[in-house]
Design a protein around this motif. Sequence first.
Motif, mmCIF file in Angstrom:
data_model
loop_
_atom_site.group_PDB
_atom_site.id
_atom_site.type_symbol
_atom_site.label_atom_id
_atom_site.label_comp_id
_atom_site.label_asym_id
_atom_site.label_seq_id
_atom_site.Cartn_x
_atom_site.Cartn_y
_atom_site.Cartn_z
ATOM 1 N N GLY A 1 0.812 -1.216 0.000
ATOM 2 C CA GLY A 1 0.000 0.000 0.000
ATOM 3 C C GLY A 1 0.837 1.254 0.000
ATOM 4 N N LYS A 2 0.204 2.368 0.340
ATOM 5 C CA LYS A 2 0.862 3.675 0.228
ATOM 6 C C LYS A 2 2.055 3.806 1.164
ATOM 7 N N PHE B 1 4.933 2.266 -0.768
ATOM 8 C CA PHE B 1 5.192 2.745 -2.127
ATOM 9 C C PHE B 1 6.505 3.535 -2.209
ATOM 10 N N GLN B 2 6.646 4.559 -1.362
ATOM 11 C CA GLN B 2 7.858 5.371 -1.395
ATOM 12 C C GLN B 2 9.076 4.586 -0.922
ATOM 13 N N ILE B 3 8.873 3.734 0.081
ATOM 14 C CA ILE B 3 9.994 2.963 0.621
ATOM 15 C C ILE B 3 10.643 2.121 -0.468
ATOM 16 N N TYR B 4 9.837 1.348 -1.162
ATOM 17 C CA TYR B 4 10.406 0.441 -2.160
ATOM 18 C C TYR B 4 10.853 1.176 -3.418
ATOM 19 N N ASP B 5 10.207 2.292 -3.721
ATOM 20 C CA ASP B 5 10.688 3.099 -4.841
ATOM 21 C C ASP B 5 12.087 3.631 -4.541
ATOM 22 N N SER B 6 12.308 4.087 -3.310
ATOM 23 C CA SER B 6 13.637 4.593 -2.938
ATOM 24 C C SER B 6 14.672 3.473 -2.909
ATOM 25 N N LEU B 7 14.256 2.264 -2.530
ATOM 26 C CA LEU B 7 15.189 1.132 -2.524
ATOM 27 C C LEU B 7 15.619 0.750 -3.938
ATOM 28 N N THR B 8 14.679 0.813 -4.879
ATOM 29 C CA THR B 8 15.044 0.497 -6.271
ATOM 30 C C THR B 8 15.983 1.560 -6.833
ATOM 31 N N ARG C 1 18.052 3.307 -5.108
ATOM 32 C CA ARG C 1 19.335 3.208 -4.415
ATOM 33 C C ARG C 1 20.324 2.363 -5.210
ATOM 34 N N ILE C 2 19.827 1.321 -5.859
ATOM 35 C CA ILE C 2 20.713 0.441 -6.628
ATOM 36 C C ILE C 2 20.589 0.694 -8.131
ATOM 37 N N ASN C 3 20.053 1.881 -8.466
ATOM 38 C CA ASN C 3 19.932 2.299 -9.870
ATOM 39 C C ASN C 3 19.216 1.269 -10.734
ATOM 40 N N LYS C 4 18.148 0.729 -10.182
ATOM 41 C CA LYS C 4 17.376 -0.278 -10.901
ATOM 42 C C LYS C 4 16.061 0.340 -11.355
ATOM 43 N N LYS C 5 15.778 0.248 -12.639
ATOM 44 C CA LYS C 5 14.516 0.772 -13.160
ATOM 45 C C LYS C 5 13.415 -0.249 -12.920
ATOM 46 N N VAL C 6 12.614 0.019 -11.920
ATOM 47 C CA VAL C 6 11.527 -0.873 -11.545
ATOM 48 C C VAL C 6 10.282 -0.024 -11.310
ATOM 49 N N GLN C 7 9.149 -0.495 -11.823
ATOM 50 C CA GLN C 7 7.888 0.176 -11.553
ATOM 51 C C GLN C 7 7.275 -0.417 -10.285
ATOM 52 N N VAL C 8 6.933 0.450 -9.342
ATOM 53 C CA VAL C 8 6.337 -0.001 -8.087
ATOM 54 C C VAL C 8 4.842 0.293 -8.115
ATOM 55 N N TYR C 9 4.043 -0.743 -7.872
ATOM 56 C CA TYR C 9 2.579 -0.605 -7.830
ATOM 57 C C TYR C 9 2.058 -1.049 -6.475
#
Length: 303
Positions: free
Chosen positions: A26-27, A30-37, A39-47
């Motif tokens: 959930g919300k 959302f920001q937590i996992y977006d920041s983790l992706t 951090r390792i310069n990984k292009k990932v879409q978080v839903y």
Amino acid sequence: MGLKYDLFDIMAAAIMIEEPILIVEGKDDFQIYDSLTKRINKKVQVYQSNEFEDHYEGCNGVITCVQKLQPKYAERAENVNKIIGIIDKDVRDFRQDLPTLNGLFITRHYSIETYFATLNNLKQLVSSITYNINEEIDDEILHLLENSFTESLDNLYMISLEALRNACSDGYHTEVGYDFSAARISALHFLDDVLPKLESKKIDLENFAGELNINLTNIKLIAKGKWYLYWYLNAIYPAIKDLKEKCRGNMIAQCRSCRVGNFQDCLYKTKSDYRIDHLIEMMMTFIDDHECNDIFEIINNLN
């Protein structure tokens, strides 16, 4: 009202543009996992799970999404590297209902917030709310601050054990539930009321812990993450505010100002008076690479 996404359409689009997908509860996540992706310069879409048709927020929402994806994983093995779900462990392992689904990652702690209560993140917090810099804050000072937390850990352990017993035992008469807020279980009037009651249950709770093979060293498995991080900062913040006096008195490695007698400019002076909720928000913007290694590994496997 906008239309929710079709899970398979989003998966197909992600494969086409070569940006894998991470589905979170959930919300709050959302920001937590977006920041983790990032951090390792990984292009990932978080839903969030409730962005998809017929799916709700929370761990069950993520689980139903991943269940729906099982035929896609069976159809093509590499699809599991295109889209996965991630959930907090909670108490599922102790209730023997941990889902074993392809494409589902489960945190090793009770929940994600615990990953942010670390010595490395504490150093960043101290440098953010005082005038000192990371390089000048030594481990001895950080351990001194953390001692304020570890000295109170027995109480958090007993509270968490009581909440776990309630979550695992139908009809149990509990003093604490996992739905209690972090501020509530940390309040002095609450502790004055509940701790004597838990003391009277101590033998029963310790026997329960023994059956599950857990003890104080396993507290991160049973303490709700929001509780753990709040308790951590609630105990440590007064000790941070006390650093200025300790620095002036040469009771710790002195800051550069105090070393030359400029006590009025002590670099351990806090910039403001902070609420614990504000400190939590700050703490969760810091990322400890070592602590988050298991999450980075699963994100890096996405391609």
